[in-house]
Design a protein around this motif. Structure first.
Motif, mmCIF file in Angstrom:
data_model
loop_
_atom_site.group_PDB
_atom_site.id
_atom_site.type_symbol
_atom_site.label_atom_id
_atom_site.label_comp_id
_atom_site.label_asym_id
_atom_site.label_seq_id
_atom_site.Cartn_x
_atom_site.Cartn_y
_atom_site.Cartn_z
ATOM 1 N N VAL A 103 1.053 -1.165 0.080
ATOM 2 C CA VAL A 103 -0.130 -0.076 0.126
ATOM 3 C C VAL A 103 0.757 1.207 -0.170
ATOM 4 N N LEU A 104 1.963 1.064 0.364
ATOM 5 C CA LEU A 104 2.896 2.249 0.518
ATOM 6 C C LEU A 104 3.887 2.503 -0.797
ATOM 7 N N GLY A 105 4.395 1.416 -1.514
ATOM 8 C CA GLY A 105 5.096 1.456 -2.486
ATOM 9 C C GLY A 105 6.566 0.844 -2.148
ATOM 10 N N GLU A 106 7.369 1.088 -3.110
ATOM 11 C CA GLU A 106 8.667 0.545 -3.145
ATOM 12 C C GLU A 106 9.476 1.193 -1.706
ATOM 13 N N ILE A 161 -7.015 8.205 1.133
ATOM 14 C CA ILE A 161 -5.789 8.730 0.612
ATOM 15 C C ILE A 161 -4.987 7.695 -0.265
ATOM 16 N N LEU A 162 -4.737 6.502 0.212
ATOM 17 C CA LEU A 162 -3.955 5.461 -0.285
ATOM 18 C C LEU A 162 -4.811 4.590 -1.450
ATOM 19 N N GLY A 163 -6.020 4.554 -1.271
ATOM 20 C CA GLY A 163 -6.762 4.168 -2.285
ATOM 21 C C GLY A 163 -6.883 2.785 -2.115
ATOM 22 N N TYR A 164 -7.332 2.269 -0.987
ATOM 23 C CA TYR A 164 -7.545 0.644 -0.937
ATOM 24 C C TYR A 164 -8.227 0.517 0.267
ATOM 25 N N THR A 165 -9.004 -0.728 0.330
ATOM 26 C CA THR A 165 -10.143 -1.181 1.161
ATOM 27 C C THR A 165 -9.426 -2.139 2.003
ATOM 28 N N THR A 365 10.109 -19.116 0.308
ATOM 29 C CA THR A 365 10.117 -18.030 -0.449
ATOM 30 C C THR A 365 8.914 -17.043 0.065
ATOM 31 N N GLU A 366 9.069 -15.803 0.134
ATOM 32 C CA GLU A 366 8.334 -15.051 0.824
ATOM 33 C C GLU A 366 7.978 -14.092 -0.705
ATOM 34 N N VAL A 367 6.685 -14.035 -1.115
ATOM 35 C CA VAL A 367 6.310 -13.001 -2.084
ATOM 36 C C VAL A 367 5.725 -11.641 -1.661
ATOM 37 N N ILE A 368 6.526 -10.725 -1.918
ATOM 38 C CA ILE A 368 6.072 -9.448 -1.438
ATOM 39 C C ILE A 368 5.545 -8.537 -2.586
ATOM 40 N N LYS A 369 4.191 -7.975 -2.284
ATOM 41 C CA LYS A 369 3.570 -7.295 -3.377
ATOM 42 C C LYS A 369 3.923 -5.878 -3.427
ATOM 43 N N VAL A 370 4.242 -5.328 -4.344
ATOM 44 C CA VAL A 370 4.581 -3.814 -4.212
ATOM 45 C C VAL A 370 3.608 -2.760 -5.130
ATOM 46 N N ALA A 374 6.348 -4.961 -9.852
ATOM 47 C CA ALA A 374 6.112 -6.417 -9.960
ATOM 48 C C ALA A 374 6.259 -6.699 -8.432
ATOM 49 N N ASP A 375 6.091 -8.062 -8.124
ATOM 50 C CA ASP A 375 6.189 -8.694 -6.904
ATOM 51 C C ASP A 375 7.861 -8.887 -6.707
ATOM 52 N N VAL A 376 7.837 -9.086 -5.471
ATOM 53 C CA VAL A 376 9.638 -9.204 -5.137
ATOM 54 C C VAL A 376 9.495 -10.679 -4.288
#
Length: 790
Positions: A103-106, A161-165, A365-370, A374-376
Motif C-alpha cells: 500500500v505504500l510502495g517501494e 488517500i492510499l486508495g485501498y479497502t 520464499t516470501e512473495v512481497i507485493k509492491v 512487480a512482486d518481489v
C-alpha cells in the motif's frame, strides 16, 4: 483617491477570496469528517451479538461498555476500536505481516524484508492454537465486533488517500501486534551487534566504556532481603561473565545493521531513556491507609496514540484502563478489586548465532507485493536457532548469523495472561494469570482493595551456562539455552516489608539472586529509579494521590546533578561559553519549558552522547553514564581522531552545542528557552514526513522534561524533538477506585479532524488527568450508542 480605492477594492477582493477558500476548506473538512466519522448515538443492529450492549462515550471520547456477557463486552470493544482506530489497526497488522509495500510502495520494501525474515506473523500464527479456550472465545467475539464495525461503511481518511479497502479482521490479527511490541521492548540483538563492533574496533576492554555496567549500590527493584525470601533451593550455578565471541567481518555487521535501520523506520528502536516507570505504595505509607499504584509506560509518541482508554463491563469481566486497538483486553489498569501496571524488564532473551559451514538450513520464499510494481521474491533461510538475519535483501553476506528469540518460539500464550489479569480478584489469581506470560518480560506491580501489594517479573528468560549472551557466539552447539527460569523462581515479592516497590527499567535484582536475567550492561541508568525513590521516601507516611501525580511529573535532572561538577570545570572557549557556564552554575536542574539552562544542558549532553561516533558510526549514541565515566576517568574515548583530552573535549563540545543553538534559536542566549527547542512530535506512521499531509496528521507542542528525568522526554539527536515518553499515565487509589485517574498522550480519535483527535495532549503536557471512573456522574457530557443483536 483612485489608487486608494483600487487597493481597497483589491483588499476586499482578497478578503472575499480568502473567505471563499476558507469556506471551501471548511466544507471539505466537514465532508471528510462526516464521511469518515462513525455513528456514536442512536441504535445499530448487528450480527453476532448475544444481547443488547450500550456504549456510552464520555466527554473525552472514552467508551464505557455495558453488556450482559463478557463476549458481548469484548465484541463491543472490537467494534469501537475499529470505529475510532481503523487505520491504526490495519497498519499494525500490515507491519506484522510485512505487507507495507503493498500500500505504500517501494519505499517500504526494506521494512517488509526485515519483517518477513524475522517472521513476526508466522510466530503469531503459531501462538493462536496454544491459547486457552476462554481466550480463543473472546478473540472470536472481538473479531466479530471489529468486522461489524468495518461493515458500517465508514472509511478512515488514510484508506481514502492510499486508495485501498482493508481486508476483514482475522483472529490471528489480535496476536500480530503483540509480536512487534515484544520486539520494541524485549531483546538485545542490537546490543550484540554494537558489542561486536566495539570489540572489533576498540577491543574487548572497551565494552564497559561504550555501554557502562549498572553501578554498584544503585537501586534495584527488589532488595537483597526480598530476593533472599524468595530464593530457590538449591540455587543454580550462575553463568560465567566471559563469552567466546564469534568474530564477524564488516560486511556481515553492516548487513545486520540493516535490521536496526528498518526497525527505526518503523519507530521500533531501542533508544536510551525509553522504558517506563511504575511503583506501588503500601497503605501504611498513604494518607488513606490503602495502596496507591502508579504507572507510565514510555513508548513512541505517535498520531494516533498507541493506547485507547476504555471501560468494559460484562458478566464477570469488569476492567478499565488502557487497551491497544487490535487486542481484546485492558492491558494496563484495574478491575473492581485489583490494579496493575507494567514497565519493561529488558532481560536478555535474544542471541545471535554464527552458524558453522555446512549447518542444515531450511528455506522458504516470501512473495512481497509492491504497489505499482512487480512482486518481489524473498528467500528466507532458517537454522535450528531461528531465521538467518545476516542476508536481508542482499543475499548471503559472509558468515550466516541466526537469531534465537523467545518471542519467535511456538506456543506464545501471553494474551492468556493479559486476559487473566482482567479477571484476577486477588494475588493468587494474579500470579496464576502471569504463569501464561511469555514476552516481552515486564515488571508487574500489583495492589488490591484488601491492602495487599506485590511485584512479579514473568516471562520466558533463558538460562545460559558458561556464557553471558552479550556477544554473537558460534552456533556449533556449545552455547545452547538450558531451558527457562521456572516461573516460581522469577523475581517477585508480596507485601514487601518496606511497603514500596519502584521500577524504572533499572536492575531488577541484586547479586544474591541465583539466576542471571542479563549482563550488567542490560539495564537502564538508575537516575529515574533514584529520583522516584527519593521523592516517595521523603515523606514516610501520608502520601496522597496528588503527591504521586507530582512524582510522575517531576522534571528535576539527576543526570545534571551527576554531570555538574565535571561540566562546570570546563574552560570556556568563547564569551558565549562563559555566559552559558555562569547560567548553568546557578541552575537547579529543573527541565521546564521556560528554562534556558535546560536547553544549554541538553544540547551539550547531545554532543557528548556522540562520543564514540567517529569510531563506531554517526548513529552510535552512548548513554549518560558511559559518557560520565569517560569524563571522570580521562577515558580514551575523549580523544577525537587520536588527538585531545577530556578537558579539550568539554571545551569543543560546549562550543559545538552553543553553535547549534545559535543556528536554531538565534544569537540571543537569553531567548533560548527550552520550549522553543524541545517539542513533542506525535507524528503519523505513514504521513508524518509527507509535507503535504503532515500538518493534518501530526501534533506538536512544547514539552518539559529531558534525558532520564522521571517525566522522561529525551530530546531526539539532531532535532531535539520528543519522540518517546510517557505514552499513558495512571494513578490508582485502592481506597476508592473511582478517584483513580489516567490520561493518554494525544486523544481517542484516530480521525485527524475528530473532536477527540488530540484533546488529551494539553492535559498530558500540563500534568492533568481524566477521571478513571466507572461512575456516570464523572463522565461529563456523554453520547450513547445502543448495539442490538440482529
Amino acid at each position: 483617491m483612485r489608487r486608494r480605492s483600487v487597493w481597497r477594492r483589491l483588499g476586499r477582493g482578497l478578503a472575499l477570496l480568502a473567505a471563499l477558500v476558507g469556506l471551501a476548506l471548511a466544507g471539505a473538512a466537514w465532508w471528510l469528517r462526516a464521511s469518515s466519522s462513525p455513528q456514536l448515538t442512536g441504535t445499530v443492529t448487528l450480527s453476532g451479538l448475544q444481547g443488547p450492549v450500550t456504549v456510552t462515550r464520555d466527554a473525552w471520547g472514552v467508551p464505557h461498555i455495558r453488556a450482559s456477557t463478557d463476549e458481548d463486552a469484548v465484541y463491543a470493544l472490537g467494534f469501537v476500536h475499529w470505529q475510532d482506530r481503523a487505520w491504526q489497526m490495519d497498519f499494525q497488522r500490515r507491519v506484522a505481516q510485512g505487507r507495507l509495500a503493498e500500500v505504500l510502495g517501494e519505499a517500504a520494501l526494506p521494512q517488509d524484508r526485515f519483517l518477513r525474515t524475522w517472521g513476526f506473523q508466522r510466530a503469531a500464527l503459531s501462538g493462536l492454537p496454544a491459547l486457552s479456550a476462554r481466550s480463543r472465545q473472546l478473540i472470536r467475539a472481538y473479531t466479530a465486533g471489529v468486522n461489524a464495525g468495518m461493515g458500517q461503511g465508514k472509511v478512515a481518511l488514510e484508506f481514502r488517500i492510499l486508495g485501498y479497502t482493508p481486508e476483514p479482521w482475522q483472529d490471528v490479527d489480535s496476536l500480530s501486534w503483540s509480536k512487534l511490541m515484544a520486539y520494541d521492548l524485549g531483546g538485545n540483538q542490537d546490543e550484540e551487534v554494537l558489542g561486536a563492533q566495539v570489540v572489533k574496533r576498540l577491543g574487548q576492554d572497551a565494552l564497559n566504556a561504550v555501554t557502562a555496567p549498572y553501578p554498584a549500590g544503585a537501586p534495584t527493584v527488589l532488595s537483597a532481603d526480598e530476593v533472599g525470601r524468595e530464593r530457590p533451593t538449591p540455587p543454580l550455578a550462575r553463568p560465567s561473565s566471559g563469552t567466546e565471541q564469534a568474530a564477524l567481518p564488516d560486511a556481515t555487521l553492516a548487513a545486520l545493521r540493516t535490521h536496526l535501520q528498518a526497525a527505526r523506520a518503523l519507530g521500533l528502536e531501542r533508544v536510551p531513556g525509553k522504558g517506563s516507570n511504575n511503583w506501588v505504595i503500601a497503605g501504611r505509607r498513604t494518607s488513606s491507609g490503602k495502596p496507591i499504584l502508579a504507572d507510565d509506560p514510555h513508548l513512541a509518541l505517535t498520531s494516533p496514540m498507541l493506547w485507547y482508554l476504555a471501560d468494559l463491563r460484562g458478566k464477570d469481566l469488569k476492567a478499565i484502563g488502557a487497551s491497544i486497538p487490535g487486542l481484546p483486553s485492558i492491558v494496563i489498569g484495574r478491575n473492581e478489586r485489583v490494579a496493575w501496571g507494567v514497565t519493561n524488564v529488558n532481560p536478555d532473551v535474544q542471541d545471535l548465532y554464527v552458524e558453522p559451514a555446512g549447518a542444515r538450513l531450511t528455506q522458504r520464499t516470501e512473495v512481497i507485493k509492491v504497489k505499482g510494481q512487480a512482486d518481489v521474491h524473498l528467500t528466507v533461510r532458517e537454522s535450528v536457532h531461528g531465521p538467518i538475519v545476516s542476508d536481508v535483501g542482499a543475499g548471503e553476506v559472509g558468515p550466516r548469523v541466526a537469531l534465537k528469540w523467545t518471542a519467535l518460539q511456538p506456543g506464545d500464550t501471553t494474551l492468556d495472561a493479559f486476559l487473566g489479569l482482567n479477571y484476577a480478584q486477588n494475588w493468587t489469581e494474579f500470579k496464576r494469570a502471569l504463569e501464561r506470560y511469555v514476552a516481552p518480560s515486564q515488571n508487574f506491580v500489583y495492589a488490591d482493595v484488601d491492602g495487599n501489594t506485590g511485584y512479579y517479573a514473568p516471562g520466558r528468560i533463558p538460562i545460559r551456562q558458561g556464557w553471558d549472551g552479550s556477544l554473537p557466539v558460534p552456533g556449533d552447539g556449545r552455547h545452547e539455552w538450558r531451558g527457562y527460569i521456572p516461573h516460581d523462581r522469577l523475581p517477585h515479592t508480596f507485601n514487601p516489608p518496606d511497603g514500596l516497590v519502584v521500577s524504572a527499567n533499572n536492575q531488577v535484582v541484586p547479586g544474591a539472586y541465583p539466576y542471571t536475567l542479563g549482563n550488567p550492561r542490560n539495564w537502564a541508568e538508575p537516575y529515574r529509579a533514584q529520583r522516584i525513590t527519593q521523592l516517595l521516601t521523603a515523606r514516610p507516611g501520608g502520601l496522597t494521590l496528588a503527591d504521586v501525580q507530582r512524582v510522575q511529573l517531576d522534571t528535576v535532572s539527576l543526570v545534571w546533578a551527576d554531570f555538574r561538577p565535571v561540566l562546570l570545570e570546563t574552560s570556556p572557549g568563547s564569551d558565549l561559553a562563559r555566559q552559558a557556564l555562569t547560567r548553568l552554575r546557578a541552575w537547579d536542574g529543573q527541565e521546564q519549558v521556560d528554562r534556558v539552562e535546560a536547553s544549554l544542558f541538553e544540547a551539550w549532553l547531545m554532543q557528548l552522547h556522540g562520543l564514540a561516533a567517529d569510531e563506531l558510526g554517526n548513529d552510535t549514541r552512548l548513554n549518560s553514564l558511559s559518557v560520565l565515566n569517560q569524563l571522570r576517568g580521562g577515558g580514551e574515548l575523549c580523544a577525537v581522531q587520536g588527538e585531545g583530552s577530556c578537558a579539550a573535549l568539554l571545551t569543543r563540545s560546549l562550543d559545538a552545542a552553543l553553535g547549534d543553538l545559535q543556528e536554531r534559536l538565534g544569537p540571543d542566549l537569553d531567548s533560548w528557552t527550552y520550549g522553543r527547542l524541545h517539542r513533542v512530535a506525535s507524528n503519523h506512521r505513514a504521513f508524518g514526513k509527507v509535507q503535504a499531509l503532515a500538518w493534518l496528521f501530526n501534533h506538536s507542542a512544547p514539552t518539559p522534561g529531558g534525558t532520564n528525568t522521571v517525566n522522561v522526554a529525551r530530546p531526539e539527536p539532531g532535532t531535539f524533538a520528543q519522540t518517546h515518553g510517557p505514552s499513558y499515565r495512571q494513578v490508582i487509589d485502592l481506597s476508592d477506585m473511582n478517584r483513580s485517574v489516567y490520561v493518554g498522550s494525544l486523544g481517542q480519535d484516530g480521525h485527524p479532524l475528530g473532536r477527540h483527535a488530540s484533546d488529551q495532549q494539553s492535559l498530558w503536557i500540563a500534568g492533568s488527568y481524566l477521571p478513571m471512573s466507572t461512575d456516570p456522574a464523572d463522565w461529563g457530557q456523554t453520547r450513547a450508542l445502543a448495539l442490538r443483536p440482529r
